[in-house]
Design a protein around this motif. Structure first.
Motif, PDB file in Angstrom:
ATOM      1  N   ASP A 198       0.653  -0.873  -0.196  1.00 52.79           N
ATOM      2  CA  ASP A 198      -0.067   0.225  -0.189  1.00 52.79           C
ATOM      3  C   ASP A 198       0.723   1.034   0.307  1.00 52.79           C
ATOM      4  N   LYS A 199       1.720   1.140   0.359  1.00 55.84           N
ATOM      5  CA  LYS A 199       2.524   2.288   0.949  1.00 55.84           C
ATOM      6  C   LYS A 199       2.974   2.866  -0.598  1.00 55.84           C
ATOM      7  N   VAL A 200       4.014   1.465  -1.208  1.00 52.80           N
ATOM      8  CA  VAL A 200       4.650   1.904  -2.576  1.00 52.80           C
ATOM      9  C   VAL A 200       4.428   2.416  -3.349  1.00 52.80           C
ATOM     10  N   TYR A 201       2.316   1.604  -3.211  1.00 51.44           N
ATOM     11  CA  TYR A 201       1.749   1.963  -4.068  1.00 51.44           C
ATOM     12  C   TYR A 201       1.170   3.610  -4.250  1.00 51.44           C
ATOM     13  N   HIS A 202       0.736   3.976  -3.244  1.00 51.98           N
ATOM     14  CA  HIS A 202       0.083   5.481  -2.904  1.00 51.98           C
ATOM     15  C   HIS A 202       1.311   5.776  -3.016  1.00 51.98           C
ATOM     16  N   ASP A 206      -0.007   7.804  -6.520  1.00 55.41           N
ATOM     17  CA  ASP A 206      -1.289   8.632  -5.590  1.00 55.41           C
ATOM     18  C   ASP A 206      -2.299   8.996  -5.324  1.00 55.41           C
ATOM     19  N   VAL A 207      -2.087   6.810  -5.429  1.00 56.17           N
ATOM     20  CA  VAL A 207      -3.195   6.711  -4.855  1.00 56.17           C
ATOM     21  C   VAL A 207      -3.275   5.348  -3.982  1.00 56.17           C
ATOM     22  N   TYR A 208      -4.151   4.436  -3.352  1.00 53.03           N
ATOM     23  CA  TYR A 208      -4.476   3.146  -2.561  1.00 53.03           C
ATOM     24  C   TYR A 208      -4.822   2.677  -3.405  1.00 53.03           C
ATOM     25  N   PRO A 209      -4.292   0.920  -3.102  1.00 49.63           N
ATOM     26  CA  PRO A 209      -4.871   0.086  -4.347  1.00 49.63           C
ATOM     27  C   PRO A 209      -6.573  -0.315  -3.942  1.00 49.63           C
ATOM     28  N   SER A 210      -6.572  -0.014  -3.058  1.00 43.97           N
ATOM     29  CA  SER A 210      -8.547  -0.200  -2.389  1.00 43.97           C
ATOM     30  C   SER A 210      -9.105   1.209  -3.235  1.00 43.97           C
ATOM     31  N   ASP A 211      -8.576   2.230  -3.284  1.00 42.84           N
ATOM     32  CA  ASP A 211      -9.516   3.006  -4.298  1.00 42.84           C
ATOM     33  C   ASP A 211      -9.310   3.039  -5.820  1.00 42.84           C
TER      34      ASP A 211
END
Length: 217
Positions: A198-202, A206-211
């Motif tokens: 989640d940290k790296v993806y965001h 600039d978004v979270y994987p869940s979003d």
């Protein structure tokens, strides 16, 4: 006398004789020892000496007459003989070196591939029992780190994660270091603890994987 750099023994003997002529150790208009004496001197067979002298005769460095010995004819011819054969030997050595480097590169590529597969295997088998997590993330269009270096964006400081490898088309690089530049199509392998994905993806999108998943729904 043994050959050097893979050269034939008789050629090396011819080069040695030519060199002695050039430096004056053997003088023109003089006769040098016969084949048997030279064979003993160089610790080779008379046939090897015959082939060496034949090379020198072909370029008019010496003249050999049966029963009369070997006569030195020309210093300039000896210089030309050395130059010609050293160039040939040099090119041959370079060619061998290139083939050797190609083979080593293939072995290195195979080793890198093997290690990358080990990393992926580690991800599959140990992701539930280690405090650290290895993940893969695709670098796609829209990623805000494309064209930037790892140290430029302070990747570790922002995410607490380390890039341990990346795949670019058919090439795999292990431990790319701080100068790795993100490119579209890359797949990065990252290690970190906790919710590292989640940290790296965001950080890079600039978004979270869940979003992202919610948007797709």
């Amino acid at each position: 006398m043994r050959g050097h750099q893979g050269g034939a023994v008789y050629k090396n003997i011819a080069l040695d004789i030519a060199n002695k002529i050039v430096i004056g150790e053997l003088k023109t208009d003089e006769k040098i020892s016969g084949r048997s004496t030279l064979a003993s001197m160089y610790n080779v067979s008379p046939e090897t000496i015959r082939r060496a002298i034949a090379l020198l005769e072909d370029m008019s460095v010496v003249s050999s007459t049966k029963g009369s010995g070997i006569e030195i004819l020309s210093i300039p011819a000896a210089e030309k003989f050395i130059q010609k054969n050293k160039d040939t030997e040099y090119l041959s050595t370079v060619k061998e070196n290139i083939f050797g480097l190609i083979e080593k590169k293939k072995e290195l590529d195979d080793e890198i591939q093997l290690n990358f597969e080990k990393i992926l295997d580690f991800i599959d088998r140990f992701k539930n029992i280690t405090p650290f997590t290895l993940i893969e993330i695709d670098i796609n269009e829209g990623c805000n780190v494309i064209g930037k270096k790892v140290n430029e964006i302070r990747f570790w400081q922002a995410t607490g994660a380390t890039i341990v490898a990346y795949r670019r088309k058919d090439k795999i690089a292990i431990s790319p270091g701080p100068n790795y530049i993100f490119q579209v199509g890359d797949i990065i392998v990252v290690i970190g603890n906790g919710n590292v994905y989640d940290k790296v993806y965001h950080f890079i999108y600039d978004v979270y994987p869940s979003d992202e998943k919610k948007k797709k729904k």
